[in-house]
Design a protein around this motif. Structure first.
Motif, PDB file in Angstrom:
ATOM      1  N   PRO A   1       0.818  -1.229   0.000  1.00  0.00           N
ATOM      2  CA  PRO A   1       0.000   0.000   0.000  1.00  0.00           C
ATOM      3  C   PRO A   1       0.843   1.266   0.000  1.00  0.00           C
ATOM      4  CG  PRO A   1      -0.882  -1.602   1.560  1.00  0.00           C
ATOM      5  CD  PRO A   1       0.426  -2.158   1.073  1.00  0.00           C
ATOM      6  N   GLU A   2       1.957   1.261   0.740  1.00  0.00           N
ATOM      7  CA  GLU A   2       2.769   2.469   0.795  1.00  0.00           C
ATOM      8  C   GLU A   2       3.427   2.765  -0.542  1.00  0.00           C
ATOM      9  OE1 GLU A   2       5.264  -0.921   2.654  1.00  0.00           O
ATOM     10  OE2 GLU A   2       3.170  -0.234   2.629  1.00  0.00           O
TER      11      GLU A   2
ATOM     12  N   GLN B   1      -2.955  13.538 -10.380  1.00  0.00           N
ATOM     13  CA  GLN B   1      -2.852  13.523  -8.915  1.00  0.00           C
ATOM     14  C   GLN B   1      -2.972  12.118  -8.329  1.00  0.00           C
ATOM     15  OE1 GLN B   1      -5.961  16.233  -7.681  1.00  0.00           O
ATOM     16  NE2 GLN B   1      -5.220  17.805  -9.088  1.00  0.00           N
ATOM     17  N   GLY B   2      -3.246  11.140  -9.176  1.00  0.00           N
ATOM     18  CA  GLY B   2      -3.398   9.788  -8.673  1.00  0.00           C
ATOM     19  C   GLY B   2      -4.741   9.516  -8.025  1.00  0.00           C
ATOM     20  N   LYS B   3      -5.689  10.443  -8.195  1.00  0.00           N
ATOM     21  CA  LYS B   3      -7.034  10.196  -7.649  1.00  0.00           C
ATOM     22  C   LYS B   3      -7.717   9.063  -8.400  1.00  0.00           C
ATOM     23  CE  LYS B   3      -7.887  14.889  -5.952  1.00  0.00           C
ATOM     24  NZ  LYS B   3      -8.740  16.109  -6.059  1.00  0.00           N
TER      25      LYS B   3
ATOM     26  N   TRP C   1       1.997   1.968  -3.573  1.00  0.00           N
ATOM     27  CA  TRP C   1       0.902   2.522  -4.368  1.00  0.00           C
ATOM     28  C   TRP C   1       0.723   4.005  -4.043  1.00  0.00           C
ATOM     29  CZ3 TRP C   1      -1.047   0.709  -8.614  1.00  0.00           C
ATOM     30  CH2 TRP C   1      -1.179  -0.663  -8.838  1.00  0.00           C
ATOM     31  N   GLN C   2       0.732   4.330  -2.742  1.00  0.00           N
ATOM     32  CA  GLN C   2       0.511   5.717  -2.339  1.00  0.00           C
ATOM     33  C   GLN C   2       1.648   6.612  -2.805  1.00  0.00           C
ATOM     34  OE1 GLN C   2      -2.456   6.651  -0.870  1.00  0.00           O
ATOM     35  NE2 GLN C   2      -1.677   8.663  -1.491  1.00  0.00           N
ATOM     36  N   TYR C   3       2.876   6.102  -2.714  1.00  0.00           N
ATOM     37  CA  TYR C   3       4.028   6.885  -3.161  1.00  0.00           C
ATOM     38  C   TYR C   3       3.946   7.145  -4.664  1.00  0.00           C
ATOM     39  CZ  TYR C   3       8.872   8.415  -3.722  1.00  0.00           C
ATOM     40  OH  TYR C   3       9.999   9.149  -4.013  1.00  0.00           O
TER      41      TYR C   3
ATOM     42  N   ARG D   1       1.282   7.406  -6.422  1.00  0.00           N
ATOM     43  CA  ARG D   1       0.261   8.449  -6.622  1.00  0.00           C
ATOM     44  C   ARG D   1       0.805   9.834  -6.242  1.00  0.00           C
ATOM     45  NH1 ARG D   1      -3.435   4.248  -4.588  1.00  0.00           N
ATOM     46  NH2 ARG D   1      -5.239   4.069  -5.983  1.00  0.00           N
ATOM     47  N   ASP D   2       1.368   9.900  -5.041  1.00  0.00           N
ATOM     48  CA  ASP D   2       1.783  11.202  -4.504  1.00  0.00           C
ATOM     49  C   ASP D   2       2.876  11.852  -5.355  1.00  0.00           C
ATOM     50  OD1 ASP D   2       0.009  10.784  -2.453  1.00  0.00           O
ATOM     51  OD2 ASP D   2       1.533  10.178  -0.987  1.00  0.00           O
TER      52      ASP D   2
END
Length: 758
Positions: free
Chosen positions: A97-98, A175-177, A100-102, A104-105
């Motif tokens: 998950p981290e 933005q990865g939204k 994936w979030q990276y 996106r961010d």
């Protein structure tokens, strides 16, 4: 019209015009759109038979901007340190998950989206470099990054979306939204994307409480990367208007739409298991799903124009992403196999000292140089705002096939070290994942047999496409006049090529021009000869086979091989010049160009031997190679020189493997091998001292290393500091050659249970 022109038209052009209309290869609508889409680039120069090498060398050198380099040096390095490929593939079957979030961010999903929409707007070269570096660490992570930045909603919206679509979707993607995927392939339409059965029927339907004009869609797609986690999907389908609601045409053709994944009727979220890799891939289905008309990418104006949109945008996948994966294999195998060949010992010596291993290392190094050269030349074309469909098809097919070859070589050299999966194994998952690059964006068999020469012969030829258009002109008189003008040029072109091809044969190509001096000059001359022979052979193939050439796939494939290897050799020579003629790289340059010339010779020989019209095959051999084809594969000496370069640290090795990630963590598998390699190289002088002392009888031949070191220390052959260096190197070596082992209980976990066929 002069008397000579009138006679030519009456006795030559008019009969040829009638014959040409008979043998004219029929073009379907999708084929015509594919021909017209994109551009002709260096492939056109090669196909002309007289490439201007100065044009090639004057193309811009590949270069990253300061912003792109900073992103790679900082944000990309952070990502690479976060990745644990064993955990991704063997344990989680997904990115953490981290991660994936990276992604996106830090906008890894918006490398190609314009800055005005919040994207990074990086060059094709930067895009390729980022994907390649990730792929040396984890193919699964690389696939997750490359898909949103190649064929998908982001690219299609950028080129064809309405302003309203761009304003809404592109910032969300940047933005990865939203995570995008693109649904093209189905059970009955893979490489034959033009034959997709999925339909969209124009009708009125209910949307947000109102009756609006739209489409009722039914589709069944599979192999869709990122589908299980996508929040928006691009969809390709055949659009029909049986009731004439938007015009008088019932069959509008392939169309693309953008649909939110949570839209009623969309079935999404299930997963395939692509060779046990950890990236998200799955089916998407829908039955009688109604969407409003303004969900078509580009709006109603682009109804039926989807095939051309797809063909033009496929260049990103074929020219950037998949070649990047192939290049990553080269950088990874060159760095690790060269190191392992030093670290691993048999019969008291490093295995790289055996000629069989050296031959494999030579191929790995030679192909890796060619892969990087082809990657940068192909991205140069895209950054010049070209969309060369033939060049990108060449890159996709040959670079993934070269990667498969050297991955097999690397597996052979590593042997048991490569087949035991675990955190220490840096090759196994790449071995599983390589077929992914080979099958997507057009299976390699299709790409080689139908696309490269099948489209290139018509698209890149100086006259054939225009002649086809003249023959198809509904105004017969105007068409005949235009055909006569083109035919006169074509005849002059063909006669010139035949005469120069014969001159090349009897002069050893010595009269061909070269833009450089030195050891590589001869290669330009011989490549010009091959280009001339290709032009002659292509003309005779199209003249003698006509429309039948489309069905003679093996003839097409082999002529395509000639064009492809001319392109790959061109890339090698350009890289050598761009990088300042590094003398240590010369063995790789020689290996690459001589391999390409040899492959051209093999392809020509096979064309002549197997040409459907035997007399034409014999004539082509006589016109092009009357004294025989004498291009040989790279010599053993060249391969052994390359293997020595891979087994010694230095700037030359870094240039060849600079994309391979080497982490600084203690458990990083590539770093473990690299540390052992550098330590072993450092103690080489000490090993030579010990060897000489052994030959003099001062040190026993059959003793443990510990005993040998003690005897050598007592005899004054080495110092205590030397002993420490040798012991440290041996500890690192022993760690590097180990393989993973597990408790038996770990293999009793429940396996994935298959669901229904999709």
């Amino acid at each position: 019209m002069s008397t000579l022109s009138a006679m030519r038209k009456r006795y030559l052009s008019d009969p040829a015009f009638k014959m040409f209309k008979k043998v004219l290869p029929p073009l379907s609508d999708t084929e015509r759109e594919a021909m017209e889409a994109g551009s002709v680039w260096w492939d056109g120069e090669l196909f002309s038979g007289q490439p201007n090498w100065s044009t090639l060398l004057n193309y811009p050198k590949p270069k990253l901007t300061d912003e792109e380099q900073t992103f790679i040096d900082t944000k990309l390095e952070v990502l690479l340190a976060m990745l644990n490929d064993y955990q991704i593939v063997q344990e989680d079957k997904d990115l953490p998950p981290e991660v994936w979030q990276y992604l996106r961010d830090e906008k890894f999903f918006s490398l190609i989206i314009g800055k005005e929409y919040g994207g990074l707007d990086f060059s094709a070269h930067a895009n390729s470099t980022i994907v390649a570096k990730i792929a040396t660490r984890s193919l699964s992570a690389a696939v997750c990054v490359m898909v949103p930045n190649s064929l998908g909603p982001g690219e299609l919206l950028t080129h064809y979306g309405t302003q309203q679509q761009k304003d809404y979707w592109l910032p969300r993607l940047a933005q990865g939204k939203d995570i995008p995927c693109f649904a093209l392939t189905g059970p009955d339409a893979g490489s034959d994307a033009g034959g997709i059965p999925d339909e969209g029927i124009v009708c009125y339907g209910d949307y947000q409480g109102e009756q609006v004009l739209g489409l009722r869609l039914t589709w069944n797609k599979r192999y869709i990367t990122l589908a299980p986690v996508a929040s928006v999907l691009g969809l390709a389908f055949k659009m029909k208007d049986p009731d004439g609601l938007i015009g008088d045409k019932q069959e509008l053709g392939i169309t693309c739409a953008l649909i939110p994944a949570d839209h009623p009727g969309v079935e999404i979220g299930e997963r395939h298991d692509p060779l046990n890799m950890g990236f998200m891939n799955g089916p998407i289905r829908g039955k009688d799903v109604f969407i409003p008309m303004d969900w078509l990418i580009g709006g109603q104006e682009y109804a039926g124009k989807g095939w051309r949109m797809l063909v033009e945008c496929l260049s990103a996948g074929r020219g950037i992403s998949l070649p990047a994966l192939g290049t990553a294999i080269g950088h990874l195998t060159a760095k690790t196999t060269g190191a392992y060949a030093v670290v691993r010992k048999q019969f008291g010596t490093s295995i790289g000292n055996f000629e069989g291993v050296a031959q494999a290392l030579g191929r790995i190094g030679g192909f890796t140089y060619m892969l990087e050269a082809s990657r940068t030349l192909t991205t140069t074309s895209l950054d010049m705002e070209q969309t060369p469909g033939i060049v990108t098809a060449i890159a996709k097919y040959h670079m993934t096939e070269m990667a498969r070859t050297i991955l097999n070589d690397s597996m052979d050299v590593h042997a048991g070290r490569a087949i035991q999966l675990g955190p220490m194994n840096y090759l196994g998952h790449h071995y599983f994942g390589m077929p992914v690059a080979i099958t997507v964006e057009g299976a390699n068999i299709l790409t080689r047999n139908l696309m490269i020469f099948g489209q290139g012969a018509t698209r890149c030829h100086p006259y054939v496409l225009d002649e086809m258009e003249a023959a198809a002109n509904p105004d017969a008189k105007q068409g005949a006049e235009e055909f006569d003008r083109l035919l006169a040029k074509h005849i002059s072109f063909a006669v010139g090529n035949v005469s120069k091809s014969l001159l090349n044969a009897f002069s050893g190509s010595c009269f061909n021009r070269t833009p450089v001096s030195g050891e590589t000059a001869v290669y330009y001359r011989h490549l010009s000869r091959m280009a001339k022979a290709l032009a002659v052979s292509a003309d005779f193939a199209m003249l003698s086979l006509g429309g039948e050439l489309k069905r003679r796939e093996l003839v097409s494939a082999r002529l395509g091989d000639v064009l492809s290897h001319l392109y790959l050799a061109s890339a090698v020579l350009k890289r050598y010049e761009d990088e300042g003629r590094q003398q240590q790289d010369l063995p790789m340059v020689k290996y690459g160009v001589e391999h390409c010339l040899h492959q051209c010779g093999i392809a020509f020989n096979d064309v002549f031997n197997n040409f459907p019209r035997k007399g034409v095959g014999r004539l082509l051999r006589t016109l092009n190679f009357p004294l025989g084809i004498h291009y040989h594969a790279p010599t053993d000496d060249i391969a052994i020189k390359i293997s020595a370069l891979l087994m010694s640290p230095g700037a030359h090795r870094e240039r060849l493997t600079h994309l391979c990630y080497v982490g600084d963590k203690a458990d990083d598998p590539v770093a473990i091998m690299e540390r052992a390699f550098l330590a072993m190289h450092e103690i080489k002088p000490l090993e030579r001292k010990l060897m000489k002392a052994t030959r003099r009888g001062e040190i026993p031949r059959k003793a443990s290393l510990t005993d040998k070191l003690q005897v050598a220390l007592d005899a004054g052959v080495i110092t205590e500091e030397d002993v420490k260096k040798i012991e440290n190197a041996e500890q690192l070596r022993q760690k590097a050659i180990q393989v993973d082992h597990f408790c038996a209980d770990q293999f009793k976990k429940a396996s994935i249970q298959p669901g229904k066929a999709a």
